[in-house]
Design an enzyme around this catalytic site. Structure first.
Site, PDB file in Angstrom:
ATOM      1  N   GLY A 145      50.659  11.583  27.425  1.00 52.12           N
ATOM      2  CA  GLY A 145      49.403  11.595  28.192  1.00 52.12           C
ATOM      3  C   GLY A 145      48.817  12.995  28.133  1.00 52.12           C
ATOM      4  N   ALA A 147      46.487  14.436  26.510  1.00 55.93           N
ATOM      5  CA  ALA A 147      45.056  14.743  26.393  1.00 55.93           C
ATOM      6  C   ALA A 147      44.323  14.535  27.708  1.00 55.93           C
ATOM      7  CB  ALA A 147      44.437  13.873  25.300  1.00 55.93           C
ATOM      8  N   GLY A 148      45.041  14.146  28.750  1.00 58.34           N
ATOM      9  CA  GLY A 148      44.398  13.799  30.012  1.00 58.34           C
ATOM     10  C   GLY A 148      44.134  14.992  30.913  1.00 58.34           C
ATOM     11  N   GLY A 149      43.664  14.660  32.117  1.00 56.63           N
ATOM     12  CA  GLY A 149      43.310  15.692  33.086  1.00 56.63           C
ATOM     13  C   GLY A 149      44.502  16.558  33.466  1.00 56.63           C
ATOM     14  N   ILE A 150      45.665  15.969  33.636  1.00 57.53           N
ATOM     15  CA  ILE A 150      46.879  16.749  33.879  1.00 57.53           C
ATOM     16  C   ILE A 150      47.455  17.238  32.547  1.00 57.53           C
ATOM     17  CG2 ILE A 150      49.268  16.666  34.721  1.00 57.53           C
ATOM     18  CD1 ILE A 150      48.310  14.367  36.614  1.00 57.53           C
ATOM     19  N   GLY A 151      47.478  16.331  31.584  1.00 54.17           N
ATOM     20  CA  GLY A 151      48.165  16.619  30.316  1.00 54.17           C
ATOM     21  C   GLY A 151      47.703  17.903  29.646  1.00 54.17           C
ATOM     22  N   ASP A 287      53.898  17.991  46.343  1.00 52.47           N
ATOM     23  CA  ASP A 287      53.963  17.864  47.812  1.00 52.47           C
ATOM     24  C   ASP A 287      54.475  19.149  48.460  1.00 52.47           C
ATOM     25  OD1 ASP A 287      53.055  15.182  47.762  1.00 52.47           O
ATOM     26  OD2 ASP A 287      55.054  14.535  47.153  1.00 52.47           O
ATOM     27  N   HIS A 314      56.515   9.737  47.162  1.00 54.69           N
ATOM     28  CA  HIS A 314      55.248  10.412  46.877  1.00 54.69           C
ATOM     29  C   HIS A 314      54.066   9.476  47.132  1.00 54.69           C
ATOM     30  CE1 HIS A 314      52.350  13.122  45.138  1.00 54.69           C
ATOM     31  NE2 HIS A 314      51.955  12.160  44.307  1.00 54.69           N
ATOM     32  N   MET A 363      48.375  19.809  39.934  1.00 55.75           N
ATOM     33  CA  MET A 363      49.493  18.997  39.434  1.00 55.75           C
ATOM     34  C   MET A 363      50.086  19.607  38.161  1.00 55.75           C
ATOM     35  SD  MET A 363      51.490  16.536  39.885  1.00 55.75           S
ATOM     36  CE  MET A 363      52.880  17.063  38.912  1.00 55.75           C
TER      37      MET A 363
HETATM   38  P1  NAD Z   1      43.713  11.032  33.095  1.00 54.29           P
HETATM   39  O1  NAD Z   1      43.050   9.716  33.018  1.00 54.29           O
HETATM   40  O2  NAD Z   1      42.859  12.243  33.088  1.00 54.29           O
HETATM   41  O3  NAD Z   1      44.755  11.192  31.911  1.00 54.29           O
HETATM   42  C1  NAD Z   1      45.686  10.197  31.624  1.00 54.29           C
HETATM   43  C2  NAD Z   1      45.975  10.230  30.143  1.00 54.29           C
HETATM   44  O4  NAD Z   1      46.955   9.232  29.872  1.00 54.29           O
HETATM   45  C3  NAD Z   1      44.743   9.911  29.275  1.00 54.29           C
HETATM   46  O5  NAD Z   1      44.553  10.937  28.328  1.00 54.29           O
HETATM   47  C4  NAD Z   1      45.105   8.591  28.625  1.00 54.29           C
HETATM   48  O6  NAD Z   1      44.596   8.463  27.308  1.00 54.29           O
HETATM   49  C5  NAD Z   1      46.617   8.673  28.620  1.00 54.29           C
HETATM   50  N1  NAD Z   1      47.265   7.386  28.448  1.00 54.29           N
HETATM   51  C6  NAD Z   1      46.920   6.183  28.937  1.00 54.29           C
HETATM   52  N2  NAD Z   1      47.778   5.245  28.516  1.00 54.29           N
HETATM   53  C7  NAD Z   1      48.683   5.871  27.747  1.00 54.29           C
HETATM   54  C8  NAD Z   1      49.816   5.448  27.016  1.00 54.29           C
HETATM   55  N3  NAD Z   1      50.203   4.165  26.982  1.00 54.29           N
HETATM   56  N4  NAD Z   1      50.510   6.377  26.339  1.00 54.29           N
HETATM   57  C9  NAD Z   1      50.130   7.670  26.361  1.00 54.29           C
HETATM   58  N5  NAD Z   1      49.071   8.124  27.026  1.00 54.29           N
HETATM   59  C10 NAD Z   1      48.349   7.235  27.710  1.00 54.29           C
HETATM   60  O7  NAD Z   1      44.642  11.009  34.407  1.00 54.29           O
HETATM   61  P2  NAD Z   1      45.348  12.263  35.128  1.00 54.29           P
HETATM   62  O8  NAD Z   1      44.423  12.816  36.134  1.00 54.29           O
HETATM   63  O9  NAD Z   1      45.902  13.153  34.094  1.00 54.29           O
HETATM   64  O10 NAD Z   1      46.516  11.507  35.911  1.00 54.29           O
HETATM   65  C11 NAD Z   1      47.563  10.884  35.227  1.00 54.29           C
HETATM   66  C12 NAD Z   1      48.517  10.199  36.192  1.00 54.29           C
HETATM   67  O11 NAD Z   1      49.171  11.157  37.017  1.00 54.29           O
HETATM   68  C13 NAD Z   1      47.829   9.249  37.182  1.00 54.29           C
HETATM   69  O12 NAD Z   1      48.601   8.082  37.307  1.00 54.29           O
HETATM   70  C14 NAD Z   1      47.819  10.016  38.486  1.00 54.29           C
HETATM   71  O13 NAD Z   1      47.774   9.186  39.600  1.00 54.29           O
HETATM   72  C15 NAD Z   1      49.140  10.752  38.374  1.00 54.29           C
HETATM   73  N6  NAD Z   1      49.286  11.922  39.254  1.00 54.29           N
HETATM   74  C16 NAD Z   1      50.497  12.146  39.809  1.00 54.29           C
HETATM   75  C17 NAD Z   1      50.714  13.242  40.616  1.00 54.29           C
HETATM   76  C18 NAD Z   1      52.055  13.495  41.218  1.00 54.29           C
HETATM   77  O14 NAD Z   1      52.171  14.307  42.136  1.00 54.29           O
HETATM   78  N7  NAD Z   1      53.117  12.899  40.736  1.00 54.29           N
HETATM   79  C19 NAD Z   1      49.664  14.150  40.848  1.00 54.29           C
HETATM   80  C20 NAD Z   1      48.428  13.900  40.260  1.00 54.29           C
HETATM   81  C21 NAD Z   1      48.240  12.777  39.461  1.00 54.29           C
HETATM   82  C1  LMR Z   2      48.391  13.615  44.303  1.00 51.29           C
HETATM   83  O1  LMR Z   2      49.221  13.672  45.202  1.00 51.29           O
HETATM   84  O2  LMR Z   2      47.440  14.419  44.228  1.00 51.29           O
HETATM   85  C2  LMR Z   2      48.555  12.585  43.243  1.00 51.29           C
HETATM   86  O3  LMR Z   2      49.556  11.675  43.555  1.00 51.29           O
HETATM   87  C3  LMR Z   2      47.278  11.936  42.848  1.00 51.29           C
HETATM   88  C4  LMR Z   2      46.717  11.036  43.897  1.00 51.29           C
HETATM   89  O4  LMR Z   2      46.413   9.891  43.570  1.00 51.29           O
HETATM   90  O5  LMR Z   2      46.556  11.460  45.032  1.00 51.29           O
END
Ligand code: NAD
Ligand code: LMR
Length: 452
Positions: A145, A147-151, A287, A314, A363
């Protein structure tokens, strides 16, 4: 000019991820008292010595400390002829032992051994006197993942991390660009992008650590559980690929809902017969990062030094801050306000981003912190404790198999799970509220993984 030293270390078998160092050593003009024999020794224990420049010894499979007092030395590393699975490249850095993360690193070598080379040698010049570590950079980290917002920011932080030698960036989209961009940063890791499901196996093969921020984020009005239907299948398919291609990797799950996605991956690995509870982690670092910030906001403490234990899961009520254990005095009103803010901190960001996603930058920092702590522990650093959602005995008596507490990390992943410690009456109430929600979330994840 200080006398030169020659050191021979025989490494068996040095794969990118599981380095067992069985070594022997020879030092020319040796004067050290703990002289080792020139015969090969199969041991991970210290067994090498240097000459009048000091000593070298193996502290952990892929780290050696090297003490010298001059500015010129020769270091040689050598594979035993019977090494299987030689890595294609080996990078070694040398850094000041006093502060490996901030001190300037000096590249001693980066060697292409794909042509079958079994030995190589470096001249180390112009280092001020001191105690250094030779470090074979051997850890491969894959981001799924990426290329995503976290990635993307997470990958950036990992590219800056000297404990990472190989950074593998996988996503369904855009990873070639992200990888090309990051690859221009002059740190010593190699970055490679992998796009599309066909390349997932290659992306994770041999990875020591796989970090998973793949999946959809929340929009205002949604709970994390509302992401289940989409993200459950995503993490399950990633779990299957891990079982096939990287069964020994440490798996760090960021994708929400973490309370359920972690059991999904665990069950998927179990079905393939490769589940090891020491190597599956739900990343709950954000957290405690938030808790430190929010407490310092109202108490005027140094946020970077304010430690708050947060346990449970979480999401919402499953996030249990243990403010009574901070040593800071709070009024009951402060406790209740802070607890609520820590439990629902994610919602603040979701609301502020107004439909464009959830926390990404904080994150990424939290994920990079946890990944780095694990990498340090894997390399043998002791006493590293991070909160994480793991297969745990702590709440097992209440029917909750996965639970986050402080966990000491070690060379095999989870080393020691800390107990809850003493809870205030208010915290006992929070725990009681969290239990049924956690039971439900875990069961949902397990059932999903096992129905297919
Ligand atoms: P995002 O949409 O910006 O990025 C997600 C990435 O995952 C995208 O680039 C997408 O192409 C990719 N993706 C989708 N399906 C895929 C697959 N099968 N294989 C590989 N890549 C795939 O989202 P984000 O903001 O980066 O958030 C990602 C996840 O992290 C969300 O589920 C969000 O809720 C979670 N998150 C968790 C925490 C935590 O504390 N654990 C904190 C923030 C966000
Ligand atoms: C967070 O705690 O920021 C993440 O789990 C993303 C969310 O959905 O709140």
């Amino acid at each position: 000019m200080i006398a030169l030293s020659t050191l021979l270390l025989i490494l068996l078998p040095l794969t990118a991820c599981h380095v067992k160092v069985h070594l022997h050593a020879r030092a020319d003009n040796a004067t050290a008292s703990s002289a080792a024999s020139d015969q090969p020794k199969e041991s991970t224990a210290p067994c090498v010595r240097g000459n009048n420049i000091g000593s070298i010894y193996v502290t952990q499979p892929n780290i050696s400390s090297y003490v010298f007092v001059g500015n010129n030395a020769i270091v040689e590393w050598r594979y035993s002829p019977n090494v299987k699975n030689k890595p294609k490249t080996v990078d070694i850095i040398v850094y000041r032992e006093s502060n490996p993360t901030t001190s300037q690193t000096v590249i001693v070598g980066g060697l292409d051994v794909s042509n079958g080379a079994t030995a190589w040698r470096w001249h180390v010049n112009q280092l001020p006197a001191g105690v250094y570590k030779l470090h074979i950079l051997g850890k491969k980290v894959a981001v799924i993942g990426a290329a995503g917002g976290i990635g993307q920011p997470l990958s950036l932080l990992l590219k800056l991390n000297p404990n990472v030698s190989s950074l593998s960036l996988y996503d369904l989209v855009n990873t070639p660009g992200v990888a090309a961009d990051l690859s221009h940063i002059n740190t010593n890791s190699k970055v490679k992008g992998f796009k599309g499901a066909d390349s997932l196996g290659e992306a994770i093969a041999g990875a020591d650590v796989i970090v998973i921020p793949a999946g959809v984020p929340r929009k205002p009005g949604m709970t994390r559980d509302d992401l289940f239907n989409t993200n459950a299948n995503i993490v399950q398919s990633i779990g299957k690929a891990i079982a096939q291609n990287a069964p020994k990797a440490h798996v760090l799950i960021i994708s929400n809902p973490v309370n359920s996605t972690v059991p999904i991956i665990a069950e998927t690995l179990k079905k393939a017969g490769v589940f090891d509870p020491r190597r599956v982690f739900g990343v709950t670092t954000l957290d405690v990062v938030r808790a430190s910030t929010f407490v310092s906001d109202i108490k005027g403490t140094d946020a970077s030094k304010t430690k708050v234990t947060v346990v449970g899961g979480h999401s919402g009520v499953t996030i249990i801050p243990l403010l009574s254990q901070t040593g800071i005095n709070f009024t009951q009103e402060e406790i209740e306000k802070l607890t609520h803010r820590i439990q629902y901190g994610g919602d603040e960001v979701v609301k502020a981003k107004d439909g464009t996603g959830s926390a990404t930058l904080s994150m990424a920092q939290a994920g990079a912190r946890f990944t780095n702590s694990l990498l340090e522990a894997l390399e043998g650093k002791k006493g590293i404790v991070e909160p994480t959602y793991v297969y745990s005995p702590v709440a097992a008596k209440d029917g909750v198999a996965w639970f986050s507490t402080n966990v000491e990390l070690g060379v095999n992943g989870v080393e020691k799970i800390h107990p809850l410690g003493e809870l205030s009456e208010y915290e006992k109430k929070l725990y009681a509220e969290a239990v049924p929600e956690l039971q439900k979330n875990i069961k949902k994840g397990e059932e999903h993984a096992n129905k297919a």
